[in-house]
Design a protein around this motif. Sequence first.
Motif, PDB file in Angstrom:
ATOM      1  N   GLY A   1      57.211  27.252  56.180  1.00 27.49           N
ATOM      2  CA  GLY A   1      56.451  26.415  55.226  1.00 27.49           C
ATOM      3  C   GLY A   1      54.963  26.230  55.101  1.00 27.49           C
ATOM      4  N   THR A   2      54.112  26.762  56.131  1.00 26.89           N
ATOM      5  CA  THR A   2      52.826  27.157  56.114  1.00 26.89           C
ATOM      6  C   THR A   2      53.305  28.802  55.347  1.00 26.89           C
ATOM      7  N   GLU A   3      53.577  29.911  55.700  1.00 31.38           N
ATOM      8  CA  GLU A   3      54.070  30.964  55.036  1.00 31.38           C
ATOM      9  C   GLU A   3      54.834  30.703  53.964  1.00 31.38           C
ATOM     10  N   THR A   4      55.070  29.717  53.570  1.00 31.77           N
ATOM     11  CA  THR A   4      56.109  29.627  51.681  1.00 31.77           C
ATOM     12  C   THR A   4      54.657  29.035  50.639  1.00 31.77           C
ATOM     13  N   ARG A   5      54.277  28.243  51.567  1.00 32.79           N
ATOM     14  CA  ARG A   5      53.134  27.445  50.799  1.00 32.79           C
ATOM     15  C   ARG A   5      51.576  28.991  50.203  1.00 32.79           C
ATOM     16  N   ILE A   6      51.148  29.638  51.425  1.00 36.43           N
ATOM     17  CA  ILE A   6      49.717  30.824  51.418  1.00 36.43           C
ATOM     18  C   ILE A   6      50.626  31.667  50.050  1.00 36.43           C
ATOM     19  N   MET A   7      51.934  32.123  50.340  1.00 36.57           N
ATOM     20  CA  MET A   7      52.309  33.155  49.168  1.00 36.57           C
ATOM     21  C   MET A   7      53.093  32.222  47.650  1.00 36.57           C
ATOM     22  N   GLN A   8      53.051  31.163  47.809  1.00 38.93           N
ATOM     23  CA  GLN A   8      53.149  30.506  46.262  1.00 38.93           C
ATOM     24  C   GLN A   8      52.183  29.636  46.389  1.00 38.93           C
ATOM     25  N   GLY A   9      51.002  29.912  46.822  1.00 39.79           N
ATOM     26  CA  GLY A   9      49.457  29.408  46.259  1.00 39.79           C
ATOM     27  C   GLY A   9      49.230  31.052  46.055  1.00 39.79           C
ATOM     28  N   LEU A  10      49.426  31.350  46.176  1.00 44.14           N
ATOM     29  CA  LEU A  10      48.855  33.091  46.162  1.00 44.14           C
ATOM     30  C   LEU A  10      49.312  33.815  44.547  1.00 44.14           C
ATOM     31  N   ASP A  11      51.063  33.227  44.606  1.00 47.15           N
ATOM     32  CA  ASP A  11      51.730  33.853  43.427  1.00 47.15           C
ATOM     33  C   ASP A  11      51.393  32.724  41.989  1.00 47.15           C
ATOM     34  N   ASN A  12      51.226  31.463  42.305  1.00 48.52           N
ATOM     35  CA  ASN A  12      50.096  30.398  41.162  1.00 48.52           C
ATOM     36  C   ASN A  12      49.288  30.507  40.901  1.00 48.52           C
ATOM     37  N   ALA A  13      48.789  31.779  41.360  1.00 50.79           N
ATOM     38  CA  ALA A  13      46.708  31.472  41.493  1.00 50.79           C
ATOM     39  C   ALA A  13      47.024  32.690  40.668  1.00 50.79           C
ATOM     40  N   MET A  14      47.706  34.144  41.090  1.00 50.47           N
ATOM     41  CA  MET A  14      47.463  35.211  40.148  1.00 50.47           C
ATOM     42  C   MET A  14      47.939  34.703  38.316  1.00 50.47           C
TER      43      MET A  14
ATOM     44  N   ASP B   1      46.587  32.594  36.423  1.00 46.92           N
ATOM     45  CA  ASP B   1      45.341  32.547  35.945  1.00 46.92           C
ATOM     46  C   ASP B   1      44.297  33.415  36.234  1.00 46.92           C
ATOM     47  N   SER B   2      44.077  34.037  36.863  1.00 47.99           N
ATOM     48  CA  SER B   2      43.525  35.038  37.029  1.00 47.99           C
ATOM     49  C   SER B   2      43.715  36.485  36.877  1.00 47.99           C
ATOM     50  N   HIS B   3      42.364  36.860  35.879  1.00 48.82           N
ATOM     51  CA  HIS B   3      41.919  38.620  35.981  1.00 48.82           C
ATOM     52  C   HIS B   3      42.583  38.890  36.895  1.00 48.82           C
ATOM     53  N   LEU B   4      43.159  38.602  38.279  1.00 46.28           N
ATOM     54  CA  LEU B   4      43.182  39.913  39.396  1.00 46.28           C
ATOM     55  C   LEU B   4      44.336  40.790  38.968  1.00 46.28           C
ATOM     56  N   PRO B   5      44.682  41.806  39.386  1.00 44.68           N
ATOM     57  CA  PRO B   5      45.417  42.865  39.478  1.00 44.68           C
ATOM     58  C   PRO B   5      47.020  42.141  40.749  1.00 44.68           C
ATOM     59  N   GLU B   6      47.966  42.219  40.008  1.00 48.36           N
ATOM     60  CA  GLU B   6      48.888  41.876  40.724  1.00 48.36           C
ATOM     61  C   GLU B   6      49.164  42.088  42.437  1.00 48.36           C
ATOM     62  N   VAL B   7      49.055  40.793  42.885  1.00 42.97           N
ATOM     63  CA  VAL B   7      48.422  40.900  44.438  1.00 42.97           C
ATOM     64  C   VAL B   7      49.753  39.967  45.411  1.00 42.97           C
ATOM     65  N   THR B   8      50.214  40.338  45.986  1.00 43.36           N
ATOM     66  CA  THR B   8      51.449  40.198  47.326  1.00 43.36           C
ATOM     67  C   THR B   8      51.097  40.857  48.412  1.00 43.36           C
ATOM     68  N   VAL B   9      51.431  39.947  49.360  1.00 42.74           N
ATOM     69  CA  VAL B   9      51.040  39.313  50.769  1.00 42.74           C
ATOM     70  C   VAL B   9      52.607  39.286  52.221  1.00 42.74           C
TER      71      VAL B   9
END
Length: 326
Positions: free
Chosen positions: A269-282, A284-292
């Motif tokens: 669940g924690t891993e999922t929150r981190i990855m989903q949080g990163l997806d959501n941030a992408m 609204d972000s000007h940054l290039p697509e990022v995955t972990v």
Amino acid sequence: MSTDSLYSSERFLLDNPIDLISLDKWQKTVNLLAQVFNAPASFLVQYTPKGFQVTIASKQVSNPYPPGVVIAPDTNIFCRRIVETRSDLYVPNAKIDPCWETNPEVQKDGFSSYLGVPVFWPDGSCFGTFCVMDRDKTDYQASYFELIHQLKEIIEADLALLDIYGELKQLAHLDDLCHINNRRGFKGLARQRMKLAQRNESRLALLYIDVDDFKGINDGHGHSVGDEVLKLLAGIIKQSVRGSDVVGRIGGDEFVVLLMCQSDEDVIGTETRIMQGLDNAMLDSHLPEVTVTIGHKIVDQDVRLDVLLAQADEDMFRRKRDKQAL
């Protein structure tokens, strides 16, 4: 991290559990108080501006107040007197004392005797009371008063851990870019956290987080953009875990989290929150697509931290190879 993020005198502990505190140990302490005093009820009660909440209640059929019960702050109860005076209170026979005529513990539930002592948060504010109640009048001798003070010191010692842990977090070396622990700071705090977990018999897991193709981000967009990616990810990780979990940056694009977990589902669940949080941030972000990619290892209490880090790192690389093979 300040100790304010670990505890608050404005919030009930049962509504905002703190992993550093073992409620099971407190339950044994409250049960022991009732047993030694041969009393029908004993309690650990927390006070906030919302009222008085039973945090721990002795496990007896004769006890009318279960954990979680909240009594309004203006109610004429024994615990209120202790919080107001910050002093011990012993009432041998409340039924003959006019000041307790409106006390529901006496008039409704039939209690006659009360002995309680104040319990304090690490900052000196009043957490609440540690108390024992009897339906018969009592005549406690000095040894009983000494005993209840010794038992309440067990609870206050656990509360003091919050300050110790908070101080360690503040003193730990921080990563200048991401404002989280660097490798040295993480290791110092993680070792302390593992000792606390062993003492409280709690379960920990280590997450190892690596940005996919971070070199490509730096090469294609510049190091300033790479720095923004790292800061964004650090913030998402902190938002995805508890305040008592230990977060660190131990390499260029490598982050770790030592977290409390009850089961493998908590880790996932924690891993999922981190990855989903990163997806959501992408979005609204000007940054290039990022995955972990995230690897993890459940903590064996006997394993050294360096070994644990290597095991979690290995799991992360295995998962990264699996992703690249798709």
